[in-house]
Design a protein around this motif. Structure first.
Motif, mmCIF file in Angstrom:
data_model
loop_
_atom_site.group_PDB
_atom_site.id
_atom_site.type_symbol
_atom_site.label_atom_id
_atom_site.label_comp_id
_atom_site.label_asym_id
_atom_site.label_seq_id
_atom_site.Cartn_x
_atom_site.Cartn_y
_atom_site.Cartn_z
ATOM 1 N N SER A 373 0.824 -1.212 0.000
ATOM 2 C CA SER A 373 0.000 0.000 0.000
ATOM 3 C C SER A 373 0.863 1.268 0.000
ATOM 4 N N ALA A 374 1.979 1.247 0.734
ATOM 5 C CA ALA A 374 2.855 2.426 0.767
ATOM 6 C C ALA A 374 3.504 2.658 -0.591
ATOM 7 N N LEU A 375 3.920 1.578 -1.250
ATOM 8 C CA LEU A 375 4.537 1.713 -2.567
ATOM 9 C C LEU A 375 3.518 2.198 -3.593
ATOM 10 N N ALA A 376 2.303 1.688 -3.514
ATOM 11 C CA ALA A 376 1.252 2.142 -4.433
ATOM 12 C C ALA A 376 1.004 3.631 -4.260
ATOM 13 N N GLU A 377 0.934 4.090 -3.023
ATOM 14 C CA GLU A 377 0.694 5.506 -2.758
ATOM 15 C C GLU A 377 1.856 6.357 -3.271
ATOM 16 N N GLU A 378 3.061 5.884 -3.064
ATOM 17 C CA GLU A 378 4.239 6.623 -3.513
ATOM 18 C C GLU A 378 4.253 6.753 -5.040
ATOM 19 N N LEU A 379 3.912 5.668 -5.740
ATOM 20 C CA LEU A 379 3.939 5.688 -7.194
ATOM 21 C C LEU A 379 2.791 6.498 -7.779
ATOM 22 N N ARG A 380 1.702 6.605 -7.057
ATOM 23 C CA ARG A 380 0.613 7.463 -7.541
ATOM 24 C C ARG A 380 1.064 8.917 -7.571
ATOM 25 N N SER A 381 1.981 9.286 -6.689
ATOM 26 C CA SER A 381 2.493 10.658 -6.702
ATOM 27 C C SER A 381 3.411 10.883 -7.891
ATOM 28 N N PHE A 382 3.914 9.797 -8.503
ATOM 29 C CA PHE A 382 4.737 9.926 -9.697
ATOM 30 C C PHE A 382 3.897 10.455 -10.855
ATOM 31 N N HIS A 383 2.654 9.980 -10.934
ATOM 32 C CA HIS A 383 1.775 10.458 -12.000
ATOM 33 C C HIS A 383 0.328 10.270 -11.562
ATOM 34 N N PRO A 384 -0.481 11.316 -11.681
ATOM 35 C CA PRO A 384 -1.858 11.222 -11.167
ATOM 36 C C PRO A 384 -2.761 10.287 -11.957
ATOM 37 N N GLN A 385 -2.320 9.818 -13.128
ATOM 38 C CA GLN A 385 -3.147 8.909 -13.920
ATOM 39 C C GLN A 385 -2.839 7.441 -13.660
ATOM 40 N N CYS A 386 -1.868 7.151 -12.816
ATOM 41 C CA CYS A 386 -1.491 5.763 -12.564
ATOM 42 C C CYS A 386 -2.654 4.976 -11.950
ATOM 43 N N ASP A 387 -2.982 3.855 -12.556
ATOM 44 C CA ASP A 387 -3.955 2.936 -11.967
ATOM 45 C C ASP A 387 -3.165 1.855 -11.235
ATOM 46 N N ILE A 388 -2.860 2.140 -9.983
ATOM 47 C CA ILE A 388 -2.064 1.228 -9.170
ATOM 48 C C ILE A 388 -2.927 0.741 -8.014
ATOM 49 N N ARG A 389 -2.963 -0.549 -7.840
ATOM 50 C CA ARG A 389 -3.777 -1.138 -6.781
ATOM 51 C C ARG A 389 -2.883 -1.957 -5.853
ATOM 52 N N ALA A 390 -3.216 -1.941 -4.602
ATOM 53 C CA ALA A 390 -2.409 -2.659 -3.610
ATOM 54 C C ALA A 390 -3.239 -3.755 -2.966
ATOM 55 N N THR A 391 -2.634 -4.915 -2.838
ATOM 56 C CA THR A 391 -3.249 -6.032 -2.127
ATOM 57 C C THR A 391 -2.282 -6.472 -1.041
ATOM 58 N N VAL A 392 -2.703 -6.324 0.196
ATOM 59 C CA VAL A 392 -1.862 -6.686 1.324
ATOM 60 C C VAL A 392 -2.194 -8.109 1.750
ATOM 61 N N GLY A 393 -1.194 -8.980 1.710
ATOM 62 C CA GLY A 393 -1.428 -10.353 2.122
ATOM 63 C C GLY A 393 -0.638 -11.336 1.289
ATOM 64 N N ASP A 394 -0.889 -12.595 1.514
ATOM 65 C CA ASP A 394 -0.207 -13.685 0.829
ATOM 66 C C ASP A 394 -0.667 -13.727 -0.629
ATOM 67 N N ALA A 395 0.271 -13.679 -1.558
ATOM 68 C CA ALA A 395 -0.076 -13.667 -2.974
ATOM 69 C C ALA A 395 -0.851 -14.912 -3.383
ATOM 70 N N LEU A 396 -0.500 -16.040 -2.792
ATOM 71 C CA LEU A 396 -1.151 -17.286 -3.192
ATOM 72 C C LEU A 396 -2.607 -17.332 -2.762
ATOM 73 N N ALA A 397 -2.964 -16.446 -1.841
ATOM 74 C CA ALA A 397 -4.362 -16.373 -1.411
ATOM 75 C C ALA A 397 -5.138 -15.341 -2.232
#
Length: 558
Positions: A373-397
Motif C-alpha cells: 500500500s505504501a509503494l502504491a501511494e508513492e507511485l501514484r504521486s509519480f503520476h496522477p493517472q497511474c492505476d495502481i492497486r495494492a493487495t496486502v497479504g499472501d499472494a497465493l491467497a
C-alpha cells in the motif's frame, strides 16, 4: 593548466584579432561582425563562463541586416535584438584548454546556423522549432490525454489549473479534473485538433497576434489544416481552449474577451447563444493568448522513451513482492506504461522495516507501513493517472487478482513462493499470458530473470528439477555462497548487497516484460554479472524442458 586570467586573455586576444571590441557589462561582452554568405552581420558575444559550462550568448545587433521573412535559429528575448540559437540539440562541445579556438567555433557555428536560412531553409528551420516562436507569456500547459489521434475531438475535455499536494500548480488539458491528490479549478472546456501536418510561419507572419490574423495564419497552412478552420473558430468563439496537435509542435490558443463582454458574461447579462455571433463581428478587436503544450499523459511518457515499440500500456500486470527488487521494478514498470489503460497490482504482506530503506525504493517516512500500500501511494504521486492497486497479504491467497492479469511478475526471490507461483500459473482459471521471475544471486554477484510464455516447454521448476542438486544454470561459481548478516535486536537475518543489484535486476526484468509486450520475448533466461570474481558469465538462452521436472511430470499425468 591555464589559469582563469590566461583563459580570458586568450579569449580577448582571439576576438580582437577577428575585429571584435570589448564592451562594458556584467559578463565579458564583445561586439563585432560575422560573415553570412558574404554579408557582414553585426553581433554581440557575451561570455559568462571561461570554461564554457554556460554557453556564450550570441545576439544580433540589428535584425534588419538579415533578409525579411522567416529566419530560423533566432529566439526573441526582452533585450533589444535577437538571440541566435547556434548550438545543436546535442550540445556544442567546447574545450576550455583552447579558449581561443572555442570562441572561434562559436562564431563559425553561428554563421552556419544563419546561412541555412539564407539558403532558403528559413521556413523549415522555424517550423522545426516553431513552438518556441509561438510561446509568449502565457504559461505552458500539459496534455494528459492520448496523443494517438484516433478521436479527432474527444468529448468532455477540460482546461484547468491543477494544484498537487506537493509541488507547483500547472495548467493542463484532461478528460477529468479528478486527478489523484490534486485540487483542480476548471477554466474552460477544451478541444484538441490532431493535425497530420506541420505548422509554421506563413509568407506574411511568423505568429498571429489577434483573432483575424489567427484566421489568416490558419488558412495559409496546408490544406489539411486550413480545412479545419471553421471547427477551430467555433470552438474559440464558444470560449474553449484550443490545442493544435501537429507533427512538429503542440500549440495552445484561446481568445481574450473584451472587458465589457467579459463582464457581461460573468454577470450573465449576455447569453451564450448571443456571444458567438457578437464575437464573430469583432475579429480585429479580439486578442489571442498563445501557449505551448507538452504531452505528459502516463502513456505518452512511456512512449517517448520506447519510440517505435509498444509500451506496457493496456497490460494488466500483477507484481508479487514489493521488497527491494520489487519496489524498483514497480517504478520501472510504471515508467514503461504499466498502470495506463489497465491496472498494475502490487501484492505483498510485509511491513517496511528500518533496515529495508538502505536499498528499498521507499524511504524513512514509510517505515512501519505495509509495503504494497505504501509503494502504491508513492507511485501514484509519480503520476496522477497511474492505476495502481495494492493487495496486502499472501499472494497465493489472492487468486482472483492473479487470474485477471495478462502478466504475472514474481519479484519475491523466495524459492518456495517462486515454485508455488509457477504451479499456480498452470491452473485452469489463470489466464495470464506469461509469468516473469527475477531474482538476485549471492550477495549481489549476479542477477537473473526467467520468462515463461504460455505454451513454452520449459517452466521455472525445470531450472532446478531436483532439490538435491543445484540449478541447471547457476549464476555463481562453484563454492560461492550468499553470506548472511546475523540478526540483531529488532532486525532479522538478511543478505547484504548494494542497491545496484536490485536496480539492475529490475531493469533486466522490465526489459524482458517490454519484449514480451512486443511479441518478441527473446531468450527466456538471462543473466547479468556484477561481481566477475564470484559470478558466472552466461549467454542468454531459452532452456529446454527437463525430463525429470516434477512440475512438468505432474501436469503430464493429470
Amino acid at each position: 593548466m591555464m589559469s582563469l586570467a590566461d583563459r580570458w586573455r586568450a579569449i580577448a586576444a582571439t576576438l580582437a584579432n577577428k575585429g571584435f571590441t570589448e564592451q562594458q557589462g556584467a559578463s565579458p561582452e564583445f561586439r563585432g561582425s560575422i560573415n553570412v554568405h558574404g554579408r557582414a552581420v553585426d553581433i554581440e558575444l557575451v561570455i559568462p563562463d571561461s570554461k564554457f559550462v554556460e554557453l556564450p550568448i550570441v545576439r544580433l545587433v540589428d535584425r534588419k541586416q538579415l533578409p525579411a521573412g522567416a529566419f530560423g535559429h533566432i529566439s526573441r528575448d526582452d533585450i533589444e535584438g535577437s538571440v541566435v540559437c547556434f548550438a545543436p540539440a546535442t550540445g556544442l562541445p567546447l574545450d576550455f584548454h583552447d579558449p581561443g579556438g572555442s570562441v572561434l567555433r562559436v562564431l563559425r557555428q553561428t554563421e552556419l546556423s544563419l546561412e541555412k536560412s539564407f539558403a532558403g531553409q528559413g521556413g523549415a528551420e522555424v517550423a522545426a522549432e516553431y513552438q518556441e516562436y509561438w510561446i509568449e507569456k502565457e504559461p505552458n500547459f500539459r496534455v494528459l490525454v492520448s496523443r494517438d489521434g484516433t478521436t479527432e475531438r474527444q468529448s468532455g475535455l477540460q482546461y484547468a489549473v491543477f494544484k498537487p499536494a506537493t509541488g507547483s500548480p500547472f495548467f493542463a488539458i484532461a478528460d477529468t479534473i479528478s486527478l489523484h491528490d490534486h485540487e483542480a479549478t476548471r477554466l474552460s472546456g477544451a478541444v484538441i485538433f490532431h493535425l497530420d501536418a506541420e505548422l509554421g510561419p506563413t509568407a506574411d507572419r511568423v505568429v498571429p497576434n489577434n483573432f483575424l490574423s489567427l484566421e489568416q495564419w490558419f488558412r495559409a497552412q496546408t490544406t489539411v489544416v486550413a480545412d479545419r478552420w471553421r471547427e477551430c473558430e467555433r470552438a474559440l468563439l464558444s470560449g474553449k481552449f484550443v490545442c493544435l496537435a501537429a507533427n512538429n509542435c503542440t500549440l495552445g490558443v484561446r481568445i481574450e474577451l473584451p472587458a465589457n463582454i467579459a463582464m457581461a458574461v460573468r454577470t450573465k447579462k449576455l447569453r451564450s447563444s448571443k456571444l458567438q455571433p457578437l464575437l464573430a463581428k469583432q475579429k480585429t478587436k479580439l486578442d489571442i493568448k498563445r501557449s505551448g503544450g507538452y504531452w505528459t499523459g502516463l502513456a505518452e511518457i512511456a512512449q517517448r522513451n520506447l519510440h517505435g515499440i509498444k509500451t506496457l500500456d493496456g497490460k494488466a500486470i500483477a507484481l508479487v513482492g514489493c521488497g527491494t527488487l520489487g519496489s524498483h521494478l514497480a517504478k520501472f514498470l510504471i515508467q514503461s506504461g504499466a498502470g495506463a489503460g489497465a491496472p498494475l497490482t502490487l501484492i505483498d504482506g510485509q511491513v517496511l522495516s528500518a533496515g529495508n530503506i538502505g536499498r528499498h525504493y521507499l524511504g524513512h517516512s514509510r517505515i512501519g507501513e505495509r509495503k504494497a500500500s505504501a509503494l502504491a501511494e508513492e507511485l501514484r504521486s509519480f503520476h496522477p493517472q497511474c492505476d495502481i492497486r495494492a493487495t496486502v497479504g499472501d499472494a497465493l491467497a489472492q487468486k482472483a487478482v492473479l487470474a485477471d492479469s495478462d502478466l504475472l511478475v514474481d519479484a519475491t526471490g523466495d524459492w518456495n513462493t517462486q515454485y508455488a507461483l509457477n504451479e499456480l500459473f498452470y491452473e485452469d482459471d489463470i489466464s495470464a499470458e506469461a509469468i516473469l521471475h527475477c531474482w538476485i544471486s549471492g550477495n549481489g554477484a549476479a542477477v537473473q530473470a526467467f520468462l515463461n510464455v504460455r505454451g513454452d516447454d520449459c517452466c521455472f521448476r525445470c531450472l532446478r528439477p531436483s532439490m538435491d542438486a543445484g540449478p541447471r544454470f547457476p549464476a555463481l561459481k562453484p563454492g560461492v555462497e550468499a553470506n548472511m548478516a546475523p540478526a540483531t535486536c529488532g532486525d532479522g537475518n538478511y543478505i547484504p548487497y548494494s542497491v545496484a543489484a536490485p536496480a539492475i535486476a529490475a531493469g533486466l526484468a522490465c526489459d524482458m516484460a517490454i519484449g514480451w509486450a512486443n511479441d518478441k520475448p527473446g531468450a527466456r533466461l538471462r543473466t547479468i554479472v556484477l561481481d566477475h570474481e564470484r559470478g558466472i558469465e552466461r549467454k542468454p538462452t531459452s532452456p529446454s524442458a527437463h525430463k525429470t521436472c516434477p512440475s512438468c511430470l505432474s501436469r503430464d499425468e493429470s
